[in-house]
Motif scaffolding. Structure first.
Motif, mmCIF file in Angstrom:
data_model
loop_
_atom_site.group_PDB
_atom_site.id
_atom_site.type_symbol
_atom_site.label_atom_id
_atom_site.label_comp_id
_atom_site.label_asym_id
_atom_site.label_seq_id
_atom_site.Cartn_x
_atom_site.Cartn_y
_atom_site.Cartn_z
ATOM 1 N N TRP A 1 -25.544 29.874 -22.802
ATOM 2 C CA TRP A 1 -25.558 31.262 -23.292
ATOM 3 C C TRP A 1 -24.453 31.528 -24.314
ATOM 4 C CZ3 TRP A 1 -29.659 34.362 -22.927
ATOM 5 C CH2 TRP A 1 -30.672 33.943 -22.055
ATOM 6 N N VAL B 1 -34.904 39.388 -25.024
ATOM 7 C CA VAL B 1 -34.657 38.233 -24.140
ATOM 8 C C VAL B 1 -33.510 38.551 -23.183
ATOM 9 C CG1 VAL B 1 -33.903 35.816 -24.059
ATOM 10 C CG2 VAL B 1 -35.561 36.539 -25.796
ATOM 11 N N TYR B 2 -32.451 39.170 -23.693
ATOM 12 C CA TYR B 2 -31.311 39.525 -22.839
ATOM 13 C C TYR B 2 -31.754 40.510 -21.743
ATOM 14 C CZ TYR B 2 -27.879 37.455 -26.114
ATOM 15 O OH TYR B 2 -27.142 36.598 -26.896
ATOM 16 N N VAL C 1 -33.837 39.317 -29.923
ATOM 17 C CA VAL C 1 -32.796 38.681 -29.103
ATOM 18 C C VAL C 1 -32.488 39.553 -27.882
ATOM 19 C CG1 VAL C 1 -30.374 37.936 -29.054
ATOM 20 C CG2 VAL C 1 -31.785 37.452 -31.075
ATOM 21 N N VAL D 1 -26.296 30.491 -27.314
ATOM 22 C CA VAL D 1 -27.232 31.567 -27.681
ATOM 23 C C VAL D 1 -26.493 32.618 -28.504
ATOM 24 C CG1 VAL D 1 -28.556 33.519 -26.754
ATOM 25 C CG2 VAL D 1 -28.863 31.214 -25.771
ATOM 26 N N GLN E 1 -28.306 32.617 -31.897
ATOM 27 C CA GLN E 1 -29.374 33.619 -31.872
ATOM 28 C C GLN E 1 -28.790 35.017 -32.158
ATOM 29 O OE1 GLN E 1 -32.436 32.360 -31.370
ATOM 30 N NE2 GLN E 1 -31.974 30.383 -30.416
#
Lengths: 220, 220
Positions: free
Chosen positions: B103, B150-151, B147, B106, B110
């Motif tokens: 993460w 997704v979180y 993004v 990420v 991302q």
């Protein structure tokens, strides 16, 4: 017996290649689980998205642990198998491991943003039926030159980026460097003698040679 | 007595702030060495360039060791001082530390590429006398929404990004999140209830509050 690691990806993917090079350097046996990337677009479907919600390859499965982001996979593999293969993270030295981290971050935040758009425009866009944008390529060649000027200096002080040892900091560069050398702008590397020698050195490693043949994007 | 760590930077810098938050979480005393960023442009002059050849802040000096790239500095600080302050890297668990790394990557690959251009166009460009480009902002707001979707899912499974523990993976987001909430598009965060709750939680931490007051870009 421990279950074999499973890496989901395709050999031509620069990010899957990044993790495959690492697995070979560590001498870790793994199964490459092929993703139907172009026809079924499997990486954007729910079964794959439950492994990586960003829909990207590679994904590594080690028993019940599922990891994504190639650079994170590589740190995990380097940590878990620290006693075999090449020591890619210098786990016995706080200072050396910190420098590996610094130059790995340089790859992520200086090198990759400069080189990726060139790779995308010249090699990937045509694959998706798009034309390449030369203005974007030129803009990023300029950025890449500035990054490689720093590398040229650095490689006059140490044999590899993080020090006098090959590490993840070098390894993470390899797929993009390989694809960049297929473009008409490989001279940007070759006109910097230490960067050229560094690339020739690291690209002659056995672990890389096992993966390079599969990186076929841009081949006729 | 060990020499105090020296962090070169300025409080308003998002990258310097990223490392300052980490140093406070770890309870590590440090001296902030102010860089004359706007008048002398000290970070682009040779003495500073010998510390970071990319001419960026922050730089950390710990005795003879000089490090740059805020996220690499934070890993070093988290490793060196693993027995004090918040455990930001989960050094006792191979699996948890791997998820912190996933993460954190990420964030780098991302989140940051989506949010940074919005920060740059809306808050930094005016500081340099440039006008902001709304088309770039709109394009990146769309990426940021994807993004954060997704979180929003992820934060329904675990309290923080890497698991049920606060880590570097969360911390690395904080300066950009903080500056983004100063823009007119904070609703992109607030309309995702779990992301909103996560941000309210992590931004209420003492270590962050010590740094937030200095992040004054965009204030009237």
């Amino acid at each position: 017996m421990a279950q074999k690691l499973r890496l989901h990806g395709i050999p031509m993917s620069s990010c899957a290649a990044r993790s495959m090079i690492c697995l070979h350097e560590k001498g870790v046996e793994f199964e490459l689980v092929l993703v139907d990337f172009f026809v079924a677009v499997e990486h954007k479907q729910p079964p794959f998205l439950s492994k990586n919600p960003f829909g990207q390859i590679p994904v590594l499965e080690d028993g019940n642990l599922t990891l994504f982001e190639s650079r994170a996979i590589n740190e995990y593999v380097s940590n878990k198998f620290k006693d075999q293969g090449t020591d890619l993270i210098r786990h016995d030295s706080l200072e050396e491991s910190a420098l590996v981290k610094v130059w790995a971050e340089v790859e992520s935040h200086q090198f990759h943003p400069a080189i990726y758009p060139i790779f995308y425009q010249h090699l990937l866009a045509p694959l998706y039926g798009k034309s390449s944008n030369q203005a974007i390529i030129d803009e990023h060649l300029e950025k890449l030159r500035m990054v490689l000027d720093v590398y040229e200096d650095r490689l006059g002080q140490t044999k590899y980026l993080a020090g006098d040892f090959y590490s993840l900091a070098d390894l993470h560069h390899m797929p993009m460097m390989f694809y960049f050398m297929k473009t008409p702008w490989g001279h940007v590397v070759n006109e910097r003698p230490r960067v050229k020698a560094w690339w020739e050195d690291i690209s002659s490693r056995d672990a890389f040679k096992k993966v390079a043949g599969g990186m076929t994007i841009g081949d006729k």
